[in-house]
Motif scaffolding. Structure first.
Motif, PDB file in Angstrom:
ATOM      1  N   GLY A   9      -9.447  53.608  30.388  1.00 23.03           N
ATOM      2  CA  GLY A   9      -8.978  52.992  30.474  1.00 23.03           C
ATOM      3  C   GLY A   9      -8.143  52.964  29.499  1.00 23.03           C
ATOM      4  N   GLY A  10      -8.045  53.613  28.399  1.00 21.73           N
ATOM      5  CA  GLY A  10      -6.893  54.169  27.683  1.00 21.73           C
ATOM      6  C   GLY A  10      -6.316  53.461  26.703  1.00 21.73           C
ATOM      7  N   THR A  11      -7.441  52.340  26.341  1.00 21.28           N
ATOM      8  CA  THR A  11      -5.941  50.837  25.603  1.00 21.28           C
ATOM      9  C   THR A  11      -6.616  49.289  24.533  1.00 21.28           C
ATOM     10  OG1 THR A  11      -4.777  49.235  26.152  1.00 21.28           O
ATOM     11  CG2 THR A  11      -6.685  49.340  27.533  1.00 21.28           C
ATOM     12  N   HIS A  12      -8.581  50.676  24.609  1.00 20.28           N
ATOM     13  CA  HIS A  12      -9.305  49.490  23.476  1.00 20.28           C
ATOM     14  C   HIS A  12      -9.910  50.795  22.129  1.00 20.28           C
ATOM     15  CE1 HIS A  12      -9.190  47.084  27.218  1.00 20.28           C
ATOM     16  NE2 HIS A  12      -9.007  46.398  26.697  1.00 20.28           N
ATOM     17  N   THR A  13     -10.934  51.344  23.418  1.00 21.59           N
ATOM     18  CA  THR A  13     -11.507  52.562  22.297  1.00 21.59           C
ATOM     19  C   THR A  13     -10.309  53.572  21.606  1.00 21.59           C
ATOM     20  OG1 THR A  13     -12.250  53.599  23.731  1.00 21.59           O
ATOM     21  CG2 THR A  13     -14.048  52.047  22.053  1.00 21.59           C
ATOM     22  N   THR A  14      -9.919  54.075  22.490  1.00 25.98           N
ATOM     23  CA  THR A  14      -8.940  55.603  22.103  1.00 25.98           C
ATOM     24  C   THR A  14      -7.596  54.831  21.356  1.00 25.98           C
ATOM     25  OG1 THR A  14      -7.222  54.530  24.413  1.00 25.98           O
ATOM     26  CG2 THR A  14      -9.252  56.243  24.792  1.00 25.98           C
ATOM     27  N   ALA A  15      -7.368  53.195  21.653  1.00 26.67           N
ATOM     28  CA  ALA A  15      -6.436  53.525  21.015  1.00 26.67           C
ATOM     29  C   ALA A  15      -6.973  52.485  19.019  1.00 26.67           C
ATOM     30  CB  ALA A  15      -5.822  51.594  21.687  1.00 26.67           C
ATOM     31  N   LEU A  16      -7.934  51.964  19.164  1.00 22.52           N
ATOM     32  CA  LEU A  16      -8.697  52.552  17.510  1.00 22.52           C
ATOM     33  C   LEU A  16      -8.994  53.146  17.302  1.00 22.52           C
ATOM     34  CD1 LEU A  16     -11.879  49.396  18.784  1.00 22.52           C
ATOM     35  CD2 LEU A  16      -9.633  48.922  17.351  1.00 22.52           C
ATOM     36  N   ALA A  17      -9.355  54.416  18.103  1.00 18.91           N
ATOM     37  CA  ALA A  17      -9.435  55.986  17.453  1.00 18.91           C
ATOM     38  C   ALA A  17      -8.154  56.670  17.280  1.00 18.91           C
ATOM     39  CB  ALA A  17      -9.993  56.318  18.438  1.00 18.91           C
ATOM     40  N   ALA A  18      -6.940  56.025  17.719  1.00 18.46           N
ATOM     41  CA  ALA A  18      -5.969  56.889  17.076  1.00 18.46           C
ATOM     42  C   ALA A  18      -4.749  55.972  16.116  1.00 18.46           C
ATOM     43  CB  ALA A  18      -4.808  56.441  18.033  1.00 18.46           C
ATOM     44  N   ALA A  19      -5.690  54.169  15.246  1.00 12.20           N
ATOM     45  CA  ALA A  19      -4.978  53.826  14.380  1.00 12.20           C
ATOM     46  C   ALA A  19      -6.552  53.957  13.433  1.00 12.20           C
ATOM     47  CB  ALA A  19      -6.025  52.475  14.733  1.00 12.20           C
ATOM     48  N   TYR A  20      -7.534  55.005  13.617  1.00 12.55           N
ATOM     49  CA  TYR A  20      -8.401  55.614  12.952  1.00 12.55           C
ATOM     50  C   TYR A  20      -7.751  56.891  12.442  1.00 12.55           C
ATOM     51  CZ  TYR A  20     -12.277  51.591  12.015  1.00 12.55           C
ATOM     52  OH  TYR A  20     -12.860  50.882  12.090  1.00 12.55           O
ATOM     53  N   VAL A 110     -20.672  45.044  26.662  1.00 13.95           N
ATOM     54  CA  VAL A 110     -19.330  43.146  26.162  1.00 13.95           C
ATOM     55  C   VAL A 110     -17.802  44.056  26.015  1.00 13.95           C
ATOM     56  CG1 VAL A 110     -19.542  43.936  23.552  1.00 13.95           C
ATOM     57  CG2 VAL A 110     -19.194  41.012  24.746  1.00 13.95           C
ATOM     58  N   MET A 111     -16.975  44.648  25.635  1.00 14.49           N
ATOM     59  CA  MET A 111     -16.064  45.249  25.938  1.00 14.49           C
ATOM     60  C   MET A 111     -15.908  45.697  27.059  1.00 14.49           C
ATOM     61  SD  MET A 111     -13.334  48.671  23.287  1.00 14.49           S
ATOM     62  CE  MET A 111     -13.517  48.207  21.665  1.00 14.49           C
ATOM     63  N   SER A 112     -16.618  46.306  27.597  1.00 12.47           N
ATOM     64  CA  SER A 112     -16.475  46.842  28.948  1.00 12.47           C
ATOM     65  C   SER A 112     -15.844  45.510  30.292  1.00 12.47           C
ATOM     66  CB  SER A 112     -17.801  47.521  29.951  1.00 12.47           C
ATOM     67  OG  SER A 112     -17.811  48.539  29.149  1.00 12.47           O
ATOM     68  N   PHE A 113     -16.770  44.471  30.025  1.00 12.57           N
ATOM     69  CA  PHE A 113     -16.852  43.226  30.595  1.00 12.57           C
ATOM     70  C   PHE A 113     -15.650  42.899  30.174  1.00 12.57           C
ATOM     71  CE2 PHE A 113     -21.327  43.342  31.191  1.00 12.57           C
ATOM     72  CZ  PHE A 113     -21.493  42.478  33.210  1.00 12.57           C
ATOM     73  N   PHE A 125      -8.113  34.402  28.251  1.00  9.80           N
ATOM     74  CA  PHE A 125      -8.672  33.810  28.165  1.00  9.80           C
ATOM     75  C   PHE A 125     -10.730  33.931  27.680  1.00  9.80           C
ATOM     76  CE2 PHE A 125      -9.369  31.646  31.729  1.00  9.80           C
ATOM     77  CZ  PHE A 125     -10.313  31.381  31.194  1.00  9.80           C
ATOM     78  N   ILE A 126     -10.389  34.517  28.535  1.00 10.58           N
ATOM     79  CA  ILE A 126     -12.394  35.678  28.547  1.00 10.58           C
ATOM     80  C   ILE A 126     -12.630  37.014  28.507  1.00 10.58           C
ATOM     81  CG2 ILE A 126     -14.193  35.872  30.340  1.00 10.58           C
ATOM     82  CD1 ILE A 126     -13.332  32.980  31.493  1.00 10.58           C
ATOM     83  N   GLY A 127     -11.196  37.812  28.430  1.00 12.12           N
ATOM     84  CA  GLY A 127     -11.461  39.482  28.253  1.00 12.12           C
ATOM     85  C   GLY A 127     -10.924  39.199  26.521  1.00 12.12           C
ATOM     86  N   VAL A 128     -10.171  39.189  26.138  1.00 11.63           N
ATOM     87  CA  VAL A 128     -10.087  39.172  24.774  1.00 11.63           C
ATOM     88  C   VAL A 128     -10.858  38.977  23.894  1.00 11.63           C
ATOM     89  CG1 VAL A 128      -8.488  38.607  22.750  1.00 11.63           C
ATOM     90  CG2 VAL A 128      -7.200  39.029  25.437  1.00 11.63           C
ATOM     91  N   PRO A 129     -11.721  37.615  23.497  1.00 12.66           N
ATOM     92  CA  PRO A 129     -12.484  37.498  22.543  1.00 12.66           C
ATOM     93  C   PRO A 129     -13.507  38.386  23.250  1.00 12.66           C
ATOM     94  CG  PRO A 129     -11.794  34.911  23.684  1.00 12.66           C
ATOM     95  CD  PRO A 129     -11.453  36.433  24.949  1.00 12.66           C
ATOM     96  N   LEU A 130     -13.998  38.944  24.328  1.00 14.22           N
ATOM     97  CA  LEU A 130     -15.015  39.660  24.571  1.00 14.22           C
ATOM     98  C   LEU A 130     -14.531  40.987  23.784  1.00 14.22           C
ATOM     99  CD1 LEU A 130     -16.428  39.044  27.730  1.00 14.22           C
ATOM    100  CD2 LEU A 130     -17.446  38.078  25.878  1.00 14.22           C
ATOM    101  N   LEU A 131     -13.374  41.625  24.076  1.00  7.62           N
ATOM    102  CA  LEU A 131     -13.080  42.658  23.081  1.00  7.62           C
ATOM    103  C   LEU A 131     -13.150  43.068  21.587  1.00  7.62           C
ATOM    104  CD1 LEU A 131      -9.512  43.728  25.917  1.00  7.62           C
ATOM    105  CD2 LEU A 131     -12.101  45.098  25.854  1.00  7.62           C
ATOM    106  N   VAL A 132     -12.561  41.692  21.548  1.00  6.12           N
ATOM    107  CA  VAL A 132     -12.892  41.897  20.060  1.00  6.12           C
ATOM    108  C   VAL A 132     -13.880  41.531  19.615  1.00  6.12           C
ATOM    109  CG1 VAL A 132     -12.324  39.901  17.915  1.00  6.12           C
ATOM    110  CG2 VAL A 132     -10.258  40.606  19.654  1.00  6.12           C
ATOM    111  N   LYS A 133     -14.904  40.920  19.978  1.00 10.59           N
ATOM    112  CA  LYS A 133     -16.852  41.094  19.216  1.00 10.59           C
ATOM    113  C   LYS A 133     -16.910  42.581  19.152  1.00 10.59           C
ATOM    114  CE  LYS A 133     -20.600  39.080  20.312  1.00 10.59           C
ATOM    115  NZ  LYS A 133     -21.550  38.222  21.431  1.00 10.59           N
ATOM    116  N   GLY A 134     -16.441  43.244  21.205  1.00  7.87           N
ATOM    117  CA  GLY A 134     -16.699  45.123  21.407  1.00  7.87           C
ATOM    118  C   GLY A 134     -16.632  45.512  20.347  1.00  7.87           C
ATOM    119  N   ALA A 135     -15.003  45.371  19.499  1.00  9.35           N
ATOM    120  CA  ALA A 135     -14.200  46.099  18.737  1.00  9.35           C
ATOM    121  C   ALA A 135     -15.411  46.341  17.680  1.00  9.35           C
ATOM    122  CB  ALA A 135     -13.158  45.395  19.075  1.00  9.35           C
TER     123      ALA A 135
END
Length: 170
Positions: A9-20, A110-113, A125-135
């Motif tokens: 997707g280019g918006t979760h782990t990639t964004a975290l990688a760029a930020a790190y 959990v991040m995929s979901f 309201f379902i997806g964002v908490p799962l994304l945060v947990k996955g991150a």
């Protein structure tokens, strides 16, 4: 040098990688806060119209450019970009090293979901908490992936285009 982090997707782990990579997140081993995660530029903000686009995140402390790209399921995007880069380097005689680094192996289920609910179904309201947990779960792997990517970029002298699949971070 140009670093390009890529995944589905280019918006979760990639964004975290760029930020790190750009030292916009703490470089320590502590768990990230929800606020830190949600404040990462482009984290969970890209849409289907952004797939296939190179997103510029900034320049690192050495002046290297950092980009991300969401490639969907298409496994040919990065090889195609690599071939295009080699063609342009040959034709125009520039020697800018480019490192493609796959962040997909760091993605926990959990991040995929979370991405499916938030980006796919627009049910934040379902997806964002799962994304945060996955991150929070993949923080260490993403950080180590970035450090390895930077090290490979600095030490690979013979190649102008490097592709890292990063399977060791599964």
């Amino acid at each position: 040098m140009i670093y390009i982090y890529h995944d589905y997707g280019g918006t979760h782990t990639t964004a975290l990688a760029a930020a790190y990579h750009l030292k916009q997140l703490p470089q320590s081993e502590r768990t990230l806060t929800s606020e830190e995660i949600l404040n990462v530029k482009y984290f969970n903000r890209l849409t289907k119209e952004d797939f296939g686009k190179l997103i510029f995140h900034g320049n690192d402390e050495d002046g290297n450019s950092v980009y991300t790209i969401g490639r969907k399921r298409n496994k040919l995007v990065v090889p195609g970009l690599k071939e295009l880069t080699l063609l342009l380097q040959n034709k125009f005689h520039f020697n800018e090293k480019i490192v493609f680094s796959n962040t997909s192996p760091t993605v926990p289920i959990v991040m995929s979901f979370g991405g499916f609910f938030s980006r796919g179904l627009k049910i934040d309201f379902i997806g964002v908490p799962l994304l945060v947990k996955g991150a929070k779960q993949c923080r260490d792997n993403v950080y180590r992936l970035v450090e390895n990517t930077k090290q490979v970029g600095k030490t690979s002298f013979n190649e102008n285009v490097i592709t890292l699949e990063n399977e060791m971070y599964k």
